[in-house]
Design a protein around this motif. Structure first.
Motif, PDB file in Angstrom:
ATOM      1  N   GLY A 170       0.792  -1.227   0.000  1.00 50.43           N
ATOM      2  CA  GLY A 170       0.000   0.000   0.000  1.00 50.43           C
ATOM      3  C   GLY A 170       0.820   1.270   0.000  1.00 50.43           C
ATOM      4  N   LEU A 171       2.094   1.168  -0.335  1.00 49.45           N
ATOM      5  CA  LEU A 171       2.986   2.316  -0.350  1.00 49.45           C
ATOM      6  C   LEU A 171       3.463   2.594  -1.770  1.00 49.45           C
ATOM      7  N   VAL A 172       3.976   3.787  -1.993  1.00 50.78           N
ATOM      8  CA  VAL A 172       4.488   4.162  -3.314  1.00 50.78           C
ATOM      9  C   VAL A 172       6.011   4.126  -3.279  1.00 50.78           C
ATOM     10  N   PRO A 173       6.637   3.243  -4.074  1.00 53.66           N
ATOM     11  CA  PRO A 173       8.098   3.172  -4.050  1.00 53.66           C
ATOM     12  C   PRO A 173       8.751   4.267  -4.892  1.00 53.66           C
ATOM     13  N   ILE A 174       9.789   4.882  -4.327  1.00 52.23           N
ATOM     14  CA  ILE A 174      10.696   5.709  -5.122  1.00 52.23           C
ATOM     15  C   ILE A 174      11.806   4.791  -5.596  1.00 52.23           C
ATOM     16  N   LEU A 209       1.611   2.224  -8.975  1.00 53.54           N
ATOM     17  CA  LEU A 209       2.214   3.544  -9.147  1.00 53.54           C
ATOM     18  C   LEU A 209       3.609   3.612  -8.535  1.00 53.54           C
ATOM     19  N   VAL A 210       4.510   4.292  -9.228  1.00 55.62           N
ATOM     20  CA  VAL A 210       5.876   4.458  -8.741  1.00 55.62           C
ATOM     21  C   VAL A 210       6.316   5.911  -8.928  1.00 55.62           C
ATOM     22  N   ILE A 211       7.323   6.287  -8.170  1.00 54.11           N
ATOM     23  CA  ILE A 211       8.063   7.523  -8.396  1.00 54.11           C
ATOM     24  C   ILE A 211       9.460   7.109  -8.812  1.00 54.11           C
ATOM     25  N   LEU A 212      10.008   7.777  -9.797  1.00 52.14           N
ATOM     26  CA  LEU A 212      11.374   7.497 -10.247  1.00 52.14           C
ATOM     27  C   LEU A 212      12.301   8.602  -9.765  1.00 52.14           C
ATOM     28  N   LYS A 213      13.455   8.210  -9.224  1.00 54.35           N
ATOM     29  CA  LYS A 213      14.470   9.177  -8.819  1.00 54.35           C
ATOM     30  C   LYS A 213      15.724   8.894  -9.631  1.00 54.35           C
ATOM     31  N   LEU A 214      16.074   9.830 -10.517  1.00 52.17           N
ATOM     32  CA  LEU A 214      17.117   9.595 -11.503  1.00 52.17           C
ATOM     33  C   LEU A 214      18.124  10.740 -11.507  1.00 52.17           C
ATOM     34  N   THR A 215      19.335  10.418 -11.882  1.00 50.32           N
ATOM     35  CA  THR A 215      20.357  11.445 -12.055  1.00 50.32           C
ATOM     36  C   THR A 215      19.940  12.409 -13.162  1.00 50.32           C
ATOM     37  N   ILE A 216      20.177  13.691 -12.968  1.00 51.79           N
ATOM     38  CA  ILE A 216      19.881  14.661 -14.019  1.00 51.79           C
ATOM     39  C   ILE A 216      20.612  14.238 -15.287  1.00 51.79           C
ATOM     40  N   PRO A 217      19.894  14.031 -16.396  1.00 54.86           N
ATOM     41  CA  PRO A 217      20.525  13.432 -17.573  1.00 54.86           C
ATOM     42  C   PRO A 217      21.468  14.377 -18.308  1.00 54.86           C
ATOM     43  N   THR A 218      22.430  13.785 -19.001  1.00 54.70           N
ATOM     44  CA  THR A 218      23.370  14.553 -19.815  1.00 54.70           C
ATOM     45  C   THR A 218      22.643  15.275 -20.940  1.00 54.70           C
ATOM     46  N   ASP A 228       5.868  11.149 -18.489  1.00 53.53           N
ATOM     47  CA  ASP A 228       4.502  11.131 -19.018  1.00 53.53           C
ATOM     48  C   ASP A 228       3.813   9.774 -18.875  1.00 53.53           C
ATOM     49  N   HIS A 229       4.514   8.766 -18.373  1.00 49.79           N
ATOM     50  CA  HIS A 229       3.949   7.417 -18.286  1.00 49.79           C
ATOM     51  C   HIS A 229       2.838   7.369 -17.248  1.00 49.79           C
ATOM     52  N   SER A 230       1.766   6.640 -17.540  1.00 50.88           N
ATOM     53  CA  SER A 230       0.586   6.632 -16.674  1.00 50.88           C
ATOM     54  C   SER A 230       0.843   5.982 -15.318  1.00 50.88           C
ATOM     55  N   ASN A 231       1.870   5.170 -15.185  1.00 51.99           N
ATOM     56  CA  ASN A 231       2.176   4.523 -13.906  1.00 51.99           C
ATOM     57  C   ASN A 231       3.149   5.325 -13.047  1.00 51.99           C
ATOM     58  N   VAL A 232       3.578   6.464 -13.553  1.00 52.88           N
ATOM     59  CA  VAL A 232       4.574   7.273 -12.846  1.00 52.88           C
ATOM     60  C   VAL A 232       3.894   8.471 -12.186  1.00 52.88           C
ATOM     61  N   VAL A 233       4.002   8.548 -10.862  1.00 50.77           N
ATOM     62  CA  VAL A 233       3.472   9.701 -10.136  1.00 50.77           C
ATOM     63  C   VAL A 233       4.317  10.932 -10.420  1.00 50.77           C
ATOM     64  N   ARG A 234       5.612  10.750 -10.377  1.00 51.56           N
ATOM     65  CA  ARG A 234       6.534  11.877 -10.573  1.00 51.56           C
ATOM     66  C   ARG A 234       7.908  11.321 -10.908  1.00 51.56           C
ATOM     67  N   VAL A 235       8.692  12.056 -11.652  1.00 50.35           N
ATOM     68  CA  VAL A 235      10.121  11.773 -11.807  1.00 50.35           C
ATOM     69  C   VAL A 235      10.876  12.888 -11.119  1.00 50.35           C
TER      70      VAL A 235
END
Length: 295
Positions: A170-174, A209-218, A228-235
């Motif tokens: 019941g939690l949202v993983p980053i 639903l997931v949140i993605l935490k990513l390095t600022i891309p080159t 924009d993916h429907s399963n992504v709360v936020r990047v």
């Protein structure tokens, strides 16, 4: 999942504060704050000091939901109190900030150009306690240093395998597969990573639903399709060791990517500052990161 907190994370303007330094990174965080290792005798004293630092940050008038959407906590911080309330409850009820918990146990040794997560043997118990402490979600970190497709796939496989268990609780993983900013193959790593993450997102259920935490891309906007993916709360973006100004500059180049900074948020704070100096310094950092996140 609380609907108000979901709406805040999905649609709010602001960023996530990463206050989740654990045992291995705490001495560095304290040193940056002006407390050297000879000022504490053992781990208990060290963790007391870092909780005092985090309490000072969280209770500061500069730390508020108009600019800060969420905060990531270390497990000990979740179990400690601020002004008589568990930290997550204080964040949610007093500050309007969504609480997350770091659940990984650190990084395994580098192999094939990546560092996988160490086993999380007590995950079920940790997730149970996270729910009891009213966490909205969790965070876990891996590191990618070389453009090795099989190894990057293994990193993302591990992240999503654990992420599904977190969703079931019941939690949202980053999900945080960091690309080392010093990698000579950083751009290539990011292209491989993007494709692997996209593949896993496409296999999730409609309500997963997931949140993605990513390095600022080159290359700016590399991750726009993931945003924009429907399963992504936020990047959200980690600062990865970039100084605050550089991290903010790079962040502004990426549409709809927001910050989840740790060192870049706290690098100019010092234990010897007066409350006014501390609050002013924190407010300047919050303002700068907020501006970069909404640009």
């Amino acid at each position: 999942m609380q609907q108000r907190q979901f709406d805040q994370m999905k649609n709010g303007d602001g960023f996530i504060a990463a206050l989740d330094q654990s045992g291995g990174s705490t001495p560095k965080a304290l040193a940056l704050y002006g407390i050297s290792e000879d000022e504490y005798a053992n781990k208990d004293e060290m963790f007391d000091l870092v909780h005092e630092m985090r309490t000072r940050i969280i209770t500061s008038p500069a730390f508020h939901s108009e600019q800060i959407l969420g905060a990531i906590l270390f497990e000990q911080t979740m179990d400690r109190e601020i002004e008589g309330m568990y930290t997550g409850d204080y964040l949610a009820e007093k500050k309007g900030v969504v609480p997350f918990l770091k659940v990984d146990k650190g990084l395994a040794d580098e192999s094939n150009g990546v560092q996988m997560m160490k086993p999380i043997n007590d995950l079920d118990e940790t997730l149970k306690r996270a729910n009891e402490r009213h966490m909205f979600g969790t965070k876990m970190r891996s590191v990618i240093k070389e453009a090795n497709p099989e190894a990057i796939k293994a990193v993302v496989d591990q992240q999503f395998e654990i992420g599904k268990k977190i969703i079931e609780a019941g939690l949202v993983p980053i999900i945080e597969p960091e690309v080392d900013i010093h990698s000579p193959e950083k751009e290539k790593c990011e292209e491989i990573l993007k494709e692997e993450i996209q593949s896993h997102l496409d296999q999730l259920g409609q309500d997963d639903l997931v949140i993605l935490k990513l390095t600022i891309p080159t290359v700016a906007n590399t991750y726009k399709a993931l945003i924009d993916h429907s399963n992504v709360v936020r990047v959200v973006a980690l600062s990865g060791g970039y100084p605050t100004d550089e991290a903010n500059e790079k962040l502004t180049e990426n549409k709809d990517l927001i910050a989840s900074f740790s060192r870049a948020l706290t690098q100019d704070l010092n234990v010897h500052q007066t409350d006014d100096e501390f609050n002013d310094t924190l407010q300047k950092a919050v303002d700068a990161i907020y501006r970069a996140s909404i640009t």
